[in-house]
Design an enzyme around this catalytic site. Structure first.
Site, PDB file in Angstrom:
ATOM      1  N   GLU A  71       0.852  -1.181   0.000  1.00 41.13           N
ATOM      2  CA  GLU A  71       0.000   0.000   0.000  1.00 41.13           C
ATOM      3  C   GLU A  71       0.893   1.237   0.000  1.00 41.13           C
ATOM      4  OE1 GLU A  71      -3.494   0.424   0.443  1.00 41.13           O
ATOM      5  OE2 GLU A  71      -3.894  -1.711   0.203  1.00 41.13           O
ATOM      6  N   ASP A 145      -0.788  12.080  -4.576  1.00 45.48           N
ATOM      7  CA  ASP A 145      -0.722  13.508  -4.879  1.00 45.48           C
ATOM      8  C   ASP A 145      -0.776  13.690  -6.396  1.00 45.48           C
ATOM      9  OD1 ASP A 145      -0.030  16.214  -5.215  1.00 45.48           O
ATOM     10  OD2 ASP A 145       1.239  16.185  -3.425  1.00 45.48           O
ATOM     11  N   LYS A 149       0.189  21.026 -11.212  1.00 39.79           N
ATOM     12  CA  LYS A 149       0.898  21.978 -12.067  1.00 39.79           C
ATOM     13  C   LYS A 149       1.819  21.227 -13.038  1.00 39.79           C
ATOM     14  CE  LYS A 149       0.800  25.701  -8.648  1.00 39.79           C
ATOM     15  NZ  LYS A 149       1.593  26.643  -7.811  1.00 39.79           N
ATOM     16  N   ASP A 181      -9.134  11.042  -7.925  1.00 37.55           N
ATOM     17  CA  ASP A 181     -10.311  11.866  -8.191  1.00 37.55           C
ATOM     18  C   ASP A 181      -9.924  13.045  -9.081  1.00 37.55           C
ATOM     19  OD1 ASP A 181      -8.728  13.011  -6.170  1.00 37.55           O
ATOM     20  OD2 ASP A 181     -10.393  14.214  -5.432  1.00 37.55           O
ATOM     21  N   THR A 216     -12.269   6.050   1.000  1.00 43.75           N
ATOM     22  CA  THR A 216     -11.269   6.777   1.761  1.00 43.75           C
ATOM     23  C   THR A 216     -11.757   8.186   2.096  1.00 43.75           C
ATOM     24  OG1 THR A 216     -10.158   7.765  -0.151  1.00 43.75           O
ATOM     25  CG2 THR A 216      -9.503   5.532   0.467  1.00 43.75           C
ATOM     26  N   LYS A 217     -11.037   8.851   2.993  1.00 40.58           N
ATOM     27  CA  LYS A 217     -11.370  10.234   3.331  1.00 40.58           C
ATOM     28  C   LYS A 217     -11.228  11.133   2.111  1.00 40.58           C
ATOM     29  CE  LYS A 217     -10.147   9.887   8.227  1.00 40.58           C
ATOM     30  NZ  LYS A 217      -9.247  10.353   9.314  1.00 40.58           N
ATOM     31  N   PHE A 218     -10.212  10.887   1.296  1.00 40.36           N
ATOM     32  CA  PHE A 218     -10.046  11.663   0.071  1.00 40.36           C
ATOM     33  C   PHE A 218     -11.237  11.463  -0.849  1.00 40.36           C
ATOM     34  CE2 PHE A 218      -5.499  11.619   1.215  1.00 40.36           C
ATOM     35  CZ  PHE A 218      -5.178  12.942   0.980  1.00 40.36           C
ATOM     36  N   GLU A 219     -11.715  10.223  -0.915  1.00 37.46           N
ATOM     37  CA  GLU A 219     -12.839   9.920  -1.787  1.00 37.46           C
ATOM     38  C   GLU A 219     -14.110  10.614  -1.306  1.00 37.46           C
ATOM     39  OE1 GLU A 219     -14.810   5.964  -3.931  1.00 37.46           O
ATOM     40  OE2 GLU A 219     -13.211   5.764  -2.438  1.00 37.46           O
TER      41      GLU A 219
END
Length: 237
Positions: A71, A145, A149, A181, A216-219
């Site tokens: 992971e 990440d 840019k 995402d 996930t929290k990001f999701e």
């Protein structure tokens, strides 16, 4: 060892690859996380060797021989802990640079009695370089990440040289599963993975969201912002 002895990130060794795919971050830890780090790191923790490519014995690390899931970027560890709990037949090696996330995962490992999780701190690519070829059953790269840019695209983890390294450590039929995402990064991921001669797209494009991947929290954050989620699953041919 005490938490004050635990570095926020492993220093970058002097190698040809000086571009890092992550930002070392510091953060406050709760007293519970601090106590978990101090007590559990010697049992479940692994510092990524400072010399990239230093051999890592997975059987010795886990105390058994079983399929291993890597992971990359485990964050606060909730996803890793949930997947490992549901999949006791495989071992999970989580790699993270954020100390509070490492501490939180160690706490989850103890609270849920997980025997099949180990936590590495440092650069995942340096760790992977030290793993034997064909030693991983799966590699998960969930919400890395995106480095949005253009001048930072060289820092993305999903790029040809990194994918070739990850693929070489997969067993035949092993999976490289990415999720993001960020639509532009998703397309770049797809092109990079499709271009690797040793990988086969398991879904001929973006995959349906697998039931085994926890939200996930990001999701959750992306879904609240109405951003679509993209999963890509490729297998080593």
């Amino acid at each position: 060892m005490t938490s004050t002895d635990f570095p926020a990130a492993v220093p970058a060794p002097p190698t040809a690859r000086t571009i890092r795919t992550f930002h070392p971050r510091r953060g406050r830890m709760s007293s519970r996380q601090t106590e978990a780090l101090d007590r559990l790191w010697p049992v479940y923790g692994l510092h990524v060797p400072e010399r990239p490519g230093t051999p890592v014995d997975l059987a010795a690390l886990f105390g058994r021989r079983a399929p291993v899931v890597l992971e990359i970027g485990s964050g606060m560890g909730d996803t890793t802990a949930e997947m490992a709990a549901a999949d006791p037949g495989r071992d999970y090696l989580a790699v993270e640079v954020h100390t509070p996330g490492i501490a939180n995962l160690l706490d989850l490992v103890e609270r849920h009695g997980l025997r099949n999780v180990r936590v590495a701190q440092g650069d995942a690519l340096d760790l992977v370089a030290g793993l034997p070829e064909a030693s991983l059953d799966a590699v998960h790269v969930f919400f890395p990440d995106p480095w949005p840019k253009s001048r930072h695209h060289k820092r993305r983890i999903i790029q040809p040289a990194h994918v070739a390294l990850l693929r070489s450590r997969l067993t035949p039929g092993g999976t490289l599963h990415c999720a993001t995402d960020w639509a532009e990064y998703a397309e770049a991921m797809r092109k990079t993975l499709d271009a690797d001669p040793g990988l086969v797209d398991a879904h001929d494009g973006f995959a349906p969201r697998p039931a085994h991947r926890p939200v996930t929290k990001f999701e959750r954050r992306a879904l609240r912002a109405d951003r679509p989620i993209f999963d890509l699953i490729h297998r080593r041919s």
